[in-house]
Design a protein around this motif. Structure first.
Motif, PDB file in Angstrom:
ATOM      1  N   MET A 296       0.830  -1.203   0.000  1.00  0.00           N
ATOM      2  CA  MET A 296       0.000   0.000   0.000  1.00  0.00           C
ATOM      3  C   MET A 296       0.872   1.265   0.000  1.00  0.00           C
ATOM      4  O   MET A 296       1.891   1.353   0.674  1.00  0.00           O
ATOM      5  CB  MET A 296      -0.868  -0.010   1.284  1.00  0.00           C
ATOM      6  N   ASN A 297       0.462   2.244  -0.793  1.00  0.00           N
ATOM      7  CA  ASN A 297       1.230   3.485  -0.865  1.00  0.00           C
ATOM      8  C   ASN A 297       1.039   4.329   0.376  1.00  0.00           C
ATOM      9  O   ASN A 297      -0.043   4.394   0.935  1.00  0.00           O
ATOM     10  CB  ASN A 297       0.770   4.302  -2.068  1.00  0.00           C
ATOM     11  N   LYS A 298       2.122   5.001   0.761  1.00  0.00           N
ATOM     12  CA  LYS A 298       2.010   5.943   1.863  1.00  0.00           C
ATOM     13  C   LYS A 298       1.217   7.165   1.384  1.00  0.00           C
ATOM     14  O   LYS A 298       1.446   7.662   0.266  1.00  0.00           O
ATOM     15  CB  LYS A 298       3.407   6.430   2.280  1.00  0.00           C
ATOM     16  N   PRO A 299       0.289   7.671   2.197  1.00  0.00           N
ATOM     17  CA  PRO A 299      -0.409   8.902   1.788  1.00  0.00           C
ATOM     18  C   PRO A 299       0.586  10.073   1.712  1.00  0.00           C
ATOM     19  O   PRO A 299       1.506  10.172   2.528  1.00  0.00           O
ATOM     20  CB  PRO A 299      -1.446   9.120   2.886  1.00  0.00           C
ATOM     21  N   ARG A 300       0.354  10.917   0.714  1.00  0.00           N
ATOM     22  CA  ARG A 300       1.247  12.051   0.498  1.00  0.00           C
ATOM     23  C   ARG A 300       0.625  13.322   1.088  1.00  0.00           C
ATOM     24  O   ARG A 300      -0.431  13.763   0.630  1.00  0.00           O
ATOM     25  CB  ARG A 300       1.501  12.243  -0.996  1.00  0.00           C
ATOM     26  N   ILE A 301       1.289  13.851   2.097  1.00  0.00           N
ATOM     27  CA  ILE A 301       0.841  15.127   2.694  1.00  0.00           C
ATOM     28  C   ILE A 301       1.743  16.229   2.171  1.00  0.00           C
ATOM     29  O   ILE A 301       2.969  16.129   2.275  1.00  0.00           O
ATOM     30  CB  ILE A 301       0.943  15.103   4.235  1.00  0.00           C
ATOM     31  N   VAL A 302       1.141  17.267   1.604  1.00  0.00           N
ATOM     32  CA  VAL A 302       1.928  18.405   1.129  1.00  0.00           C
ATOM     33  C   VAL A 302       1.505  19.648   1.922  1.00  0.00           C
ATOM     34  O   VAL A 302       0.310  19.947   2.020  1.00  0.00           O
ATOM     35  CB  VAL A 302       1.722  18.626  -0.386  1.00  0.00           C
ATOM     36  N   ILE A 303       2.499  20.301   2.502  1.00  0.00           N
ATOM     37  CA  ILE A 303       2.240  21.524   3.283  1.00  0.00           C
ATOM     38  C   ILE A 303       2.820  22.704   2.512  1.00  0.00           C
ATOM     39  O   ILE A 303       4.010  22.697   2.170  1.00  0.00           O
ATOM     40  CB  ILE A 303       2.904  21.444   4.675  1.00  0.00           C
ATOM     41  N   LEU A 304       1.984  23.683   2.247  1.00  0.00           N
ATOM     42  CA  LEU A 304       2.452  24.857   1.498  1.00  0.00           C
ATOM     43  C   LEU A 304       2.718  26.012   2.456  1.00  0.00           C
ATOM     44  O   LEU A 304       1.792  26.541   3.066  1.00  0.00           O
ATOM     45  CB  LEU A 304       1.406  25.269   0.457  1.00  0.00           C
ATOM     46  N   GLY A 305       3.984  26.399   2.559  1.00  0.00           N
ATOM     47  CA  GLY A 305       4.333  27.529   3.417  1.00  0.00           C
ATOM     48  C   GLY A 305       4.959  27.084   4.718  1.00  0.00           C
ATOM     49  O   GLY A 305       4.472  26.156   5.355  1.00  0.00           O
ATOM     50  N   ALA A 306       6.048  27.735   5.094  1.00  0.00           N
ATOM     51  CA  ALA A 306       6.722  27.396   6.350  1.00  0.00           C
ATOM     52  C   ALA A 306       6.722  28.590   7.293  1.00  0.00           C
ATOM     53  O   ALA A 306       7.715  28.907   7.934  1.00  0.00           O
ATOM     54  CB  ALA A 306       8.139  26.903   6.084  1.00  0.00           C
ATOM     55  N   GLY A 307       5.580  29.279   7.345  1.00  0.00           N
ATOM     56  CA  GLY A 307       5.386  30.315   8.356  1.00  0.00           C
ATOM     57  C   GLY A 307       4.961  29.653   9.656  1.00  0.00           C
ATOM     58  O   GLY A 307       5.192  28.458   9.864  1.00  0.00           O
ATOM     59  N   TYR A 308       4.316  30.421  10.530  1.00  0.00           N
ATOM     60  CA  TYR A 308       3.899  29.869  11.825  1.00  0.00           C
ATOM     61  C   TYR A 308       2.994  28.658  11.649  1.00  0.00           C
ATOM     62  O   TYR A 308       3.174  27.632  12.308  1.00  0.00           O
ATOM     63  CB  TYR A 308       3.171  30.934  12.649  1.00  0.00           C
ATOM     64  N   GLY A 309       2.007  28.757  10.721  1.00  0.00           N
ATOM     65  CA  GLY A 309       1.053  27.671  10.550  1.00  0.00           C
ATOM     66  C   GLY A 309       1.672  26.446   9.897  1.00  0.00           C
ATOM     67  O   GLY A 309       1.570  25.323  10.417  1.00  0.00           O
TER      68      GLY A 309
ATOM     69  N   ALA B 197       3.495   8.187   6.483  1.00  0.00           N
ATOM     70  CA  ALA B 197       3.112   9.151   5.444  1.00  0.00           C
ATOM     71  C   ALA B 197       4.360   9.710   4.772  1.00  0.00           C
ATOM     72  O   ALA B 197       5.472   9.648   5.323  1.00  0.00           O
ATOM     73  CB  ALA B 197       2.284  10.283   6.049  1.00  0.00           C
ATOM     74  N   HIS B 198       4.140  10.248   3.601  1.00  0.00           N
ATOM     75  CA  HIS B 198       5.201  10.952   2.882  1.00  0.00           C
ATOM     76  C   HIS B 198       4.878  12.442   2.991  1.00  0.00           C
ATOM     77  O   HIS B 198       3.921  12.923   2.376  1.00  0.00           O
ATOM     78  CB  HIS B 198       5.214  10.473   1.425  1.00  0.00           C
ATOM     79  N   ILE B 199       5.640  13.122   3.811  1.00  0.00           N
ATOM     80  CA  ILE B 199       5.332  14.536   4.092  1.00  0.00           C
ATOM     81  C   ILE B 199       6.289  15.452   3.333  1.00  0.00           C
ATOM     82  O   ILE B 199       7.503  15.269   3.388  1.00  0.00           O
ATOM     83  CB  ILE B 199       5.458  14.833   5.608  1.00  0.00           C
ATOM     84  N   THR B 200       5.743  16.436   2.644  1.00  0.00           N
ATOM     85  CA  THR B 200       6.559  17.410   1.927  1.00  0.00           C
ATOM     86  C   THR B 200       6.182  18.812   2.385  1.00  0.00           C
ATOM     87  O   THR B 200       4.995  19.144   2.458  1.00  0.00           O
ATOM     88  CB  THR B 200       6.328  17.304   0.399  1.00  0.00           C
ATOM     89  N   LEU B 201       7.199  19.595   2.701  1.00  0.00           N
ATOM     90  CA  LEU B 201       6.973  20.999   3.071  1.00  0.00           C
ATOM     91  C   LEU B 201       7.582  21.867   1.972  1.00  0.00           C
ATOM     92  O   LEU B 201       8.760  21.719   1.635  1.00  0.00           O
ATOM     93  CB  LEU B 201       7.641  21.298   4.415  1.00  0.00           C
ATOM     94  N   VAL B 202       6.766  22.758   1.413  1.00  0.00           N
ATOM     95  CA  VAL B 202       7.236  23.634   0.334  1.00  0.00           C
ATOM     96  C   VAL B 202       7.322  25.062   0.860  1.00  0.00           C
ATOM     97  O   VAL B 202       6.370  25.540   1.496  1.00  0.00           O
ATOM     98  CB  VAL B 202       6.253  23.618  -0.868  1.00  0.00           C
ATOM     99  N   ASN B 203       8.435  25.711   0.615  1.00  0.00           N
ATOM    100  CA  ASN B 203       8.562  27.121   1.028  1.00  0.00           C
ATOM    101  C   ASN B 203       9.493  27.863   0.081  1.00  0.00           C
ATOM    102  O   ASN B 203      10.454  27.292  -0.439  1.00  0.00           O
ATOM    103  CB  ASN B 203       9.103  27.222   2.466  1.00  0.00           C
TER     104      ASN B 203
END
Lengths: 402, 402
Positions: free
Chosen positions: B1-14, B31-37
């Motif tokens: 089973m594939n890991k769910p992909r979480i994408v977070i846009l922005g690395a401010g406070y939130g 999960a596969h977590i990606t943070l974009v900034n």
């Protein structure tokens, strides 16, 4: 009997040395001495390239004139000279008029633009604390703007002129670029430092070996040389040069003009006989037509018969002239023989940044690198010593020799 | 089973708080977590007024995102978001396209100009490190220019907006003026600091006693208030305001606009249902039309039913939302109950400069002066602690409380 009134215009190397020497040579009742200067501080003009590059704070390059003067002997007037009237024996200041029996003109230089379009309006000059500090802030401002509005012109710094001031400035700014890039998040490889010189060499008149050394030192720190290149125009955001008959536009928000100086134009406007704006003084340093007027420093022209060219406008010469001028004024007032100016070459050292320099001392011995940079600091401290003694050297001197 | 992909846009406070909480709650395989900034650093937006005034170096207001992330759990991508495509479950970046199973939109604010002419082009905004640093350099540059070209507009600093950021900036710059005047040889009495606010009070919503305290504190340090004054136009060298039906031109080379923010316009462009640019989220912080999209911080709208107004865009709320968002994402992936957002008011303190502040804590207790300024630093350090633990507090925290 009235005390003779001596008025000294300008508190640069020439004027301030004259005042300091006179207060040593004359006692309180011998003369009424007035020193007029635009600012209430003296600045080390030969250090301004460091202030402009941001490597030496301007408060390190200046000191209060009153700290040097004996106020019972010399009256200091902070004002701007607006006109010299030799035939009326008076000087007009912005705020008043002042009469003299003896006048010392030591008003220094102003930039010569040779009529190149845009230099007046768009090029910076390294001629005062205010100008040098503005260059530092202007460069920092352009670096700060770059990440908000990336234009290559903001990171290009052009120096027009490969003479003393231009080369010394490049030595400082080449060292500072790393710090600027860190402070403003700019990639070092994007910054360009460009020297434009009309002659085929930088530092004309210097030994080719020394010139070669300077070019390698600066070149290794990223300075590009455009030799035999004529500056045709300066704009707010760029320059045009002509090299080998071809024109090139170089974007640059910072252009510093250091390719020529002339005497303060008040000299020419005074009606005194002049040679391209300078007074060709007698060996006693007097204006030929006016025995009551002495001229020292960049406003004076003295022929160096050995090479059939005038002596260059340097701090060293201005201070030597000032000593002769003060001696002669004292002799005229107290009685005694007048001296004739005789230049003593103490050598010349050109800084290439904090830890590098080149030049010649002891009548022609070539020096390089760290030793030369130490000698440069010795030269700088000597100028302080001559004007303000040990106290001033301790306060403003340069001791960072390691 | 594939890991769910979480994408977070922005690395401010939130966004950064969401990423940090997720890396605590989920193990590597969950999960596969990606943070974009856009930048590789996070900055303390609520401290930028200090960087803009030049009282806190920008390196004190930011830190490397990678120092905070566990790289085995969160993948960091330095890139700029260009479009959000909710129906295609993907996000376009300047350099690539990225797909998600869960998306967290935490893209923060941008200035709202309300169509006032010239704000876009001529007013500075305190919205990023690059902008704040530019304000500092711009002000210093104008002070440096003043003695070369004395125009009063160079020494006049206008702040449009009497809200949090504007008032906090005035507190800092009022303290810094003395240093600027010394550095650039400018007479303090010539400098003007002017606050323009359309309402009849600064800090609307604050207790009148606190407002009065702030005005007296800033007023005693030379800040002029123009209340009930509408900014009609901003030019490069001045502004026009309208107060009591009369227009007034004020020369000013520095105008800072801090009178309004809106959500990042990418939200509106995404096609998500929005209320004046913000997504009115469910109590679980999801976009009503897209269960896979969470929105936190200034892009989210949550109604405060107690006063029938939305919660304001603050760091405190963004971080509280981020904790709920991270909890809910973990619950969706690991199983568990979803939480509903419930705001906990930890008080609000408005800085008035290094040693002064005002605000309310403990559910309404008013505080002033030195104690409030200490509490402000506690608040600032708490934000660091929540994101980066004790280590980050020790590195970037504010301890100058005496």
């Amino acid at each position: 009997m009235n005390k003779p009134r001596i008025v000294i215009l300008g508190a640069g190397y020439g004027g301030l040395t004259t005042a300091v020497q006179l207060q040593k040579k004359l006692n309180v009742n011998a003369a009424h001495i007035t020193l007029v200067n635009k600012h209430d501080y003296h600045y080390e003009t030969t250090w301004l390239h460091e202030t402009a590059a941001g490597t030496l704070h301007h408060d390190r390059s200046r000191f209060d004139i009153k700290d040097i003067l004996n106020s019972s002997k010399v009256n200091f007037v902070k004002d701007t000279v607006t006109a010299i009237k030799p035939d009326e024996k008076k000087v007009e200041l912005a705020g008043s008029t002042i009469e003299y029996d003896y006048l010392v003109i030591a008003l220094g230089f102003e930039p010569a633009t040779f009529g190149i379009p845009g230099i007046e309006e768009h090029a910076f000059k390294i001629g005062s604390i205010n100008q040098a500090r503005l260059i530092r802030e202007h460069i920092e401002h352009q670096f700060a703007k770059y990440n908000n509005d990336p234009e290559q012109a903001r990171l290009n710094i052009v120096v027009g002129g490969g003479g003393f001031t231009g080369i010394e400035f490049l030595g400082e700014i080449a060292n500072r670029v790393k710090e600027l890039c860190e402070e403003f998040d700019v990639d070092r490889s994007k910054v360009r430092l460009i020297n434009v010189e009309a002659m085929e060499t930088i530092m004309p008149g210097f030994d080719p070996e020394l010139v070669d050394y300077a070019m390698k030192s600066l070149g290794s720190r990223g300075v590009e040389f455009k030799l035999g290149a004529f500056l045709k125009e300066v704009r707010k955001d760029g320059i045009t040069i002509e090299q080998n008959g071809e024109k090139e536009d170089i974007p640059a928000m910072t252009t510093i003009w250091s390719a020529g100086v002339r005497a303060n134009s008040l000299v020419e406007q005074s009606g005194l006989e002049h040679n391209r704006g300078k007074v060709e003084v007698t060996p006693e340093l007097r204006a030929p037509s006016h025995e009551d007027i002495f001229v020292v420093g960049d406003c004076a022209l003295i022929w160096n018969k050995a090479i059939d060219r005038p002596y260059p406008p340097t701090a060293q010469i201005a201070m030597q002239e000032a000593e002769v001028c003060a001696h002669n004024l004292a002799a005229l007032i107290k009685g005694g023989e007048l001296e004739q100016f005789q230049y003593v070459d103490r050598g010349t050292v050109c800084s290439l940044g904090e830890k590098d320099a080149m030049g010649s001392i002891f009548g022609g011995k070539k020096i390089y690198g760290w030793f030369a940079s130490v000698m440069k600091k010795v030269v700088d401290n000597r100028a302080l010593y001559k004007i303000g003694g040990v106290g001033l050297v301790l306060k403003k001197g340069k001791f960072n020799i390691f």
